[in-house]
Write an enzyme that holds these catalytic residues in place. Structure first.
Site, PDB file in Angstrom:
ATOM      1  N   ARG A 240      -9.105   0.400 -37.808  1.00  0.00           N
ATOM      2  CA  ARG A 240     -10.411  -0.285 -37.905  1.00  0.00           C
ATOM      3  C   ARG A 240     -10.323  -1.800 -37.721  1.00  0.00           C
ATOM      4  O   ARG A 240     -11.146  -2.371 -37.012  1.00  0.00           O
ATOM      5  CB  ARG A 240     -11.120   0.072 -39.207  1.00  0.00           C
ATOM      6  CG  ARG A 240     -11.417   1.582 -39.347  1.00  0.00           C
ATOM      7  CD  ARG A 240     -12.320   1.900 -40.530  1.00  0.00           C
ATOM      8  NE  ARG A 240     -13.654   1.400 -40.341  1.00  0.00           N
ATOM      9  CZ  ARG A 240     -14.133   0.274 -40.827  1.00  0.00           C
ATOM     10  NH1 ARG A 240     -13.379  -0.476 -41.613  1.00  0.00           N
ATOM     11  NH2 ARG A 240     -15.347  -0.108 -40.559  1.00  0.00           N
TER      12      ARG A 240
ATOM     13  N   CYS B 286       4.081  -2.960 -31.722  1.00  0.00           N
ATOM     14  CA  CYS B 286       4.263  -3.994 -30.705  1.00  0.00           C
ATOM     15  C   CYS B 286       2.977  -4.272 -29.964  1.00  0.00           C
ATOM     16  O   CYS B 286       2.829  -3.967 -28.772  1.00  0.00           O
ATOM     17  CB  CYS B 286       5.363  -3.555 -29.746  1.00  0.00           C
ATOM     18  SG  CYS B 286       6.879  -3.273 -30.654  1.00  0.00           S
TER      19      CYS B 286
END
Ligand SMILES: *Cc1c(COP(=O)(O)O)cnc(C)c1O
Length: 424
Positions: A315, A344
């Protein structure tokens, strides 16, 4: 912030009567933690608010479809709002009667439609004219009748994040309200369909409920028009969308406020009411518990790097959403930090420039209001096993989803891989 469910006793954060630090040490992190009491209190407030009007409350499975949590709603007499064959499958497994399952979604496949027709669900919430044709055709082939409602798009602005606004004309959902009459007239002539309702769902995380009145009034007018044309419906489904507390200063609406606003209008139609709340039933009941792996200082910034990221809770990355974060052990010293995950991607964060207790490597954080659209939107990105899920009941806790492991992650790839690699 949710003082009855997640609170400090001295300097330690508890969920009900379970000390979170001890739990984390015992089971490892990350994990989603749910308070059963929080869920039951929400269930009560919905039931209480609508007890004087014939209402079926269908829990929106997509907010959190953990089987044990589904069971809690099923036991309390709720129906289920679904958006895929998979959700219907889990619902049936959790004990929901098909006659209490509603099914929305703009892209239902033939397989999913046939599955739901065979089960005899309460209603397909149909989102296009073509879908009317396809459901009628497939029901005919199966020798059954399918129950449908038309999802109308009332063109109201729910004043929430654009990605979760679903009732505007330009959105992909539903049938424009001024087209609906035509579609109803066509649908009632189909011999494999029972046309029994009208549906709308204007959006999610709605904190100002006035748009509901606008939507319900527009849909009620359609119901009156249909009556004039001899089309009698049974159900008025107003969807879900009630907002919850994410920031300490948020004051979310209560089910009672929604009832007071819409029941006078719904009553005039004489139709039974269906509600589809998700977030407002489960959101505040859950927290994501994560451990600090490292802290580091760069020139202008302090970083707290934790062991859960956007694959666990997406979210913040997708909606730029705010989640309040507490240290599991309260500290006097505060810092301002970016709280980031191990993934990453620069978009992998739980909070940016947040004032937070000065936590150290090995300590724990609780990301609050993570019960809805947390685990259900999680993924295995970066080949990360998904988090464990735990339900607290008083001073007891139950593991309701085991942590995924590496075997689980390769399971569906391994056989094809072994075959292909030998033939490369
Ligand atoms: C997502 C959704 C809901 C639930 O919305 P919440 O904001 O979680 O209450 C209800 N109905 C439909 C059709 C949905 O797509």
């Amino acid at each position: 912030m949710f003082k009855n469910y997640f609170f400090y006793r001295d300097k330690e954060l508890f969920c009900e009567n379970v000390p979170i630090k001890e739990l984390a040490k015992e089971v490892g992190t990350p994990f989603y933690l749910y308070s059963k009491k929080a869920i039951e209190d929400k269930i009560k407030s919905y039931k209480e608010a609508f007890k004087n009007y014939p209402t079926l409350i269908c829990y929106a499975a997509k907010s959190n479809s953990n089987l044990t949590l589904l069971k809690i709603f099923q036991k309390n007499g709720f129906g289920l709002d679904t958006v895929s064959g998979g959700e219907i499958y889990k619902g049936i497994l959790a004990g929901f009667e098909a006659s209490k399952i509603v099914y929305a979604g703009v892209g239902k496949t033939d397989e999913e439609i046939k599955y739901a027709i065979n089960l005899g669900i309460l209603s397909f919430n149909v989102e296009s004219e073509q879908e009317v044709d396809v459901i009628d055709y497939l029901a005919g082939k199966l020798g059954k009748k399918a129950n449908i409602s038309i999802r109308v798009n009332p063109d109201v602005n729910p004043k929430t994040h654009p990605y979760i606004s679903t009732g505007l004309r330009k959105s992909k959902f539903g049938i424009d309200i001024d087209e609906a009459l035509k579609v109803y007239k066509k649908a009632v002539k189909r011999k494999n369909l029972n046309v029994l309702g009208v549906h709308c769902h204007i959006g999610s995380q709605i904190l100002d409920i006035s748009p509901y009145r606008e939507a319900v009034e527009k849909v009620a007018n359609l119901v009156f028009q249909l009556k004039k044309d001899g089309i009698e419906l049974e159900y008025f489904d107003i969807g879900g969308g009630l907002g919850i507390k994410y920031k300490p200063e948020d004051i979310p609406p209560e089910p009672k406020d929604l009832a007071d606003l819409i029941l006078p209008i719904v009553k005039e139609t004489g139709l039974k009411l269906i509600l589809e709340p998700g977030r407002s039933l489960i959101g505040e009941a859950g927290a994501l518990i994560t451990q600090v792996i490292f802290t580091k200082n760069k020139k202008d910034k302090h970083f707290i790097i934790v062991d859960s990221g956007m694959n666990d809770l997406i979210r913040p990355s997708v909606y730029n959403a705010y989640h309040h974060i507490l240290s599991v052990e309260r500290k006097d010293k505060k810092v301002v930090a970016d709280i980031v995950g191990p993934i990453c991607e620069t978009g992998d964060f739980l909070a940016l420039d947040r004032e937070i207790d000065d936590v150290k490597r090995g300590e724990y954080l609780a990301v609050l209001s993570a019960g809805a659209y947390g685990s259900s939107m999680s993924s295995n990105y970066n080949v990360r096993p998904r988090a464990m899920e735990i339900l607290v009941d008083g001073d007891k806790f139950f593991i309701i989803k085991e942590r995924e492991d590496y075997d689980y992650l390769i399971n569906k790839e391994l056989k094809p891989y072994c075959f292909v690699k030998d033939n490369l």
